[in-house]
Scaffold this motif. Structure first.
Motif, short mmCIF file in Angstrom:
data_model
loop_
_atom_site.label_atom_id
_atom_site.label_comp_id
_atom_site.label_asym_id
_atom_site.label_seq_id
_atom_site.Cartn_x
_atom_site.Cartn_y
_atom_site.Cartn_z
N ASN A 20 19.62 96.39 -26.40
CA ASN A 20 19.78 95.29 -25.43
C ASN A 20 20.84 94.30 -25.89
OD1 ASN A 20 17.77 96.56 -24.06
ND2 ASN A 20 16.26 94.94 -24.24
N ASN A 53 24.51 93.88 -24.05
CA ASN A 53 24.92 92.56 -23.53
C ASN A 53 26.30 92.19 -24.06
OD1 ASN A 53 22.68 92.10 -22.02
ND2 ASN A 53 21.72 90.64 -23.42
N LYS A 113 28.83 94.12 -22.29
CA LYS A 113 28.92 93.72 -20.87
C LYS A 113 29.62 92.37 -20.69
CE LYS A 113 24.86 93.08 -18.80
NZ LYS A 113 23.63 93.36 -18.03
N GLY A 138 16.44 92.08 -20.31
CA GLY A 138 16.78 92.62 -21.63
C GLY A 138 16.41 91.69 -22.77
MG LIG Z 1 20.90 92.57 -20.89
#
Ligand SMILES: [Mg+2]
Ligand SMILES: Nc1ncnc2c1ncn2[C@@H]1O[C@H](COP(=O)(O)OP(=O)(O)OP(=O)(O)O)[C@@H](O)[C@H]1O
Length: 350
Positions: free
Chosen positions: A250, A254, A257, A316
């Protein structure tokens, strides 16, 4: 003591007689008033009977009224019946019920009042959280469904080019994936919340786990031309390997992302006293100060435009925090908008 009881007895008898005499007088005055008004003069015996009858009715009525008033006052004054009534209201779902603070003066009952009020407040908070949760889940289900429906309708038109058709299908696939991830994450959270979450701890090498997960995401960070820096000390840890891998996935996902192409991600693992500290730092968009305290909340997404968080449900970090918590660890974040974010997880060393 005996004299006192006898006195009470006689006093009561005298008071009852006096009361009866008073009521009879009242009845006499009422009938006299009625006779004077109507001009009717009944026989003396009949007048006596009417007086006695009216007196009895008046007495019964007065006793009934006094009884009701005394009973009511008694009921409202009895703290236990007040508490019972409040508990019954709470049991039917009225969590706004609170007991009068004045009842606190009744010693032990005061503690009970405090507990009931505390319980009602907690239930009220939990009910609000439940409602918020249901509305968040509905929203998270509704938005991908709306876009799936829209693009499926668009695909049915005759004049759609092959390129557009493929694009719409890609969106439908991504939105379906988002729905399926939502259900997976909700199940995961429910299982982490349940009292019986069984940890399956094993002793394993944390640095090896992190390295493998970073390699598993390679296609994602190379696709964005992100540089991955890794500095991992050798570390053996006793923990649930599957659950912890979810935390690292997670955090790394992130970072990928929320970091624009060409950025850098740094993953570190070092000993800090009696703890191992894992840090995942990126040079991405960062998080605004006002969002920092809320990003571990379920469904919270800091990015208002939802451009970067598209595809995410805001679960997440909530999952990561819960997993770290049940391992007696801690998770923290440091960030500034535009200057990247750094997440730090510390776990007890074996
Ligand atoms: Mg996330
Ligand atoms: N590395 C990061 N850089 C900038 N913002 C971040 C970073 N990590 C998390 N955030 C912010 O915190 C929010 C919550 O993160 P979280 O991982 O819980 O949800 P998500 O990534 O949006 O969705 P999901 O993880 O459910 O797919 C994100 O939407 C984002 O706004």
């Amino acid at each position: 003591m005996r004299n006192r009881l006898a006195f009470r007895h006689w006093f009561r008898a005298f008071a009852s007689l006096a009361f009866f005499a008073l009521v009879l007088c009242l009845a006499f005055y009422i009938t006299a008033f009625v006779y004077a008004r109507t001009g009717w003069k009944p026989h003396a015996v009949l007048a006596l009977l009417v007086n006695a009858f009216l007196g009895i009715i008046l007495m019964v009525a007065l006793v009934a009224i006094a009884g009701t008033v005394i009973h009511r006052r008694h009921r409202t004054k009895n703290p236990l019946s007040v508490i019972t009534e409040a508990l019954e209201r709470i049991a039917t779902g009225d969590f706004t019920t609170r007991l009068d603070e004045n009842l606190r003066s009744h010693g032990v009952v005061g503690e009970l009042v405090q507990s009931v009020n505390h319980m009602a407040t907690r239930l009220d908070e939990m009910e609000k959280l439940r409602q918020e949760f249901v509305s968040n889940v509905s929203h998270e289900i509704q938005s991908p469904l709306t876009s799936i429906r829209g693009f499926a309708a668009a695909l049915q038109r005759d004049n759609v080019s092959l390129e557009d058709r493929l694009h719409y299908l890609e969106i439908i696939e991504a939105e379906s994936l988002r729905l399926s991830r939502l259900s997976e994450n909700l199940l995961k959270l429910a299982s982490l919340d349940s009292e019986q979450t069984r940890l399956a701890p094993t002793t394993y090498r944390l640095d090896v786990q992190l390295r493998n997960l970073i390699l598993a995401c390679e296609t994602q960070w190379t696709a964005k031309d992100i540089e991955m820096e890794v500095a991992l000390d050798e570390a053996a840890i006793s923990a649930d390997e599957d659950l912890l891998s979810q935390v690292w996935i997670n955090l790394i996902h992130n970072s990928i992302k929320f970091t624009p192409p060409g950025g850098t991600i740094h993953v570190g693992l070092h000993r800090k006293g009696d703890r191992w500290e894992v840090s995942v730092a990126d040079t991405g968009i960062g998080i605004a100060e006002e969002d920092l305290p809320r990003i571990f909340e379920r469904f919270y997404k800091a990015d208002p435009s939802r451009r970067h968080s598209a595809g995410g449900n805001g679960l997440g970090l909530a999952i990561a925090q819960r997993v770290v918590e049940i391992h007696s660890g801690a998770i923290a974040v440091r960030s500034q908008p535009g200057a990247g974010a750094e997440f730090t997880v510390s776990l007890p060393a074996v």
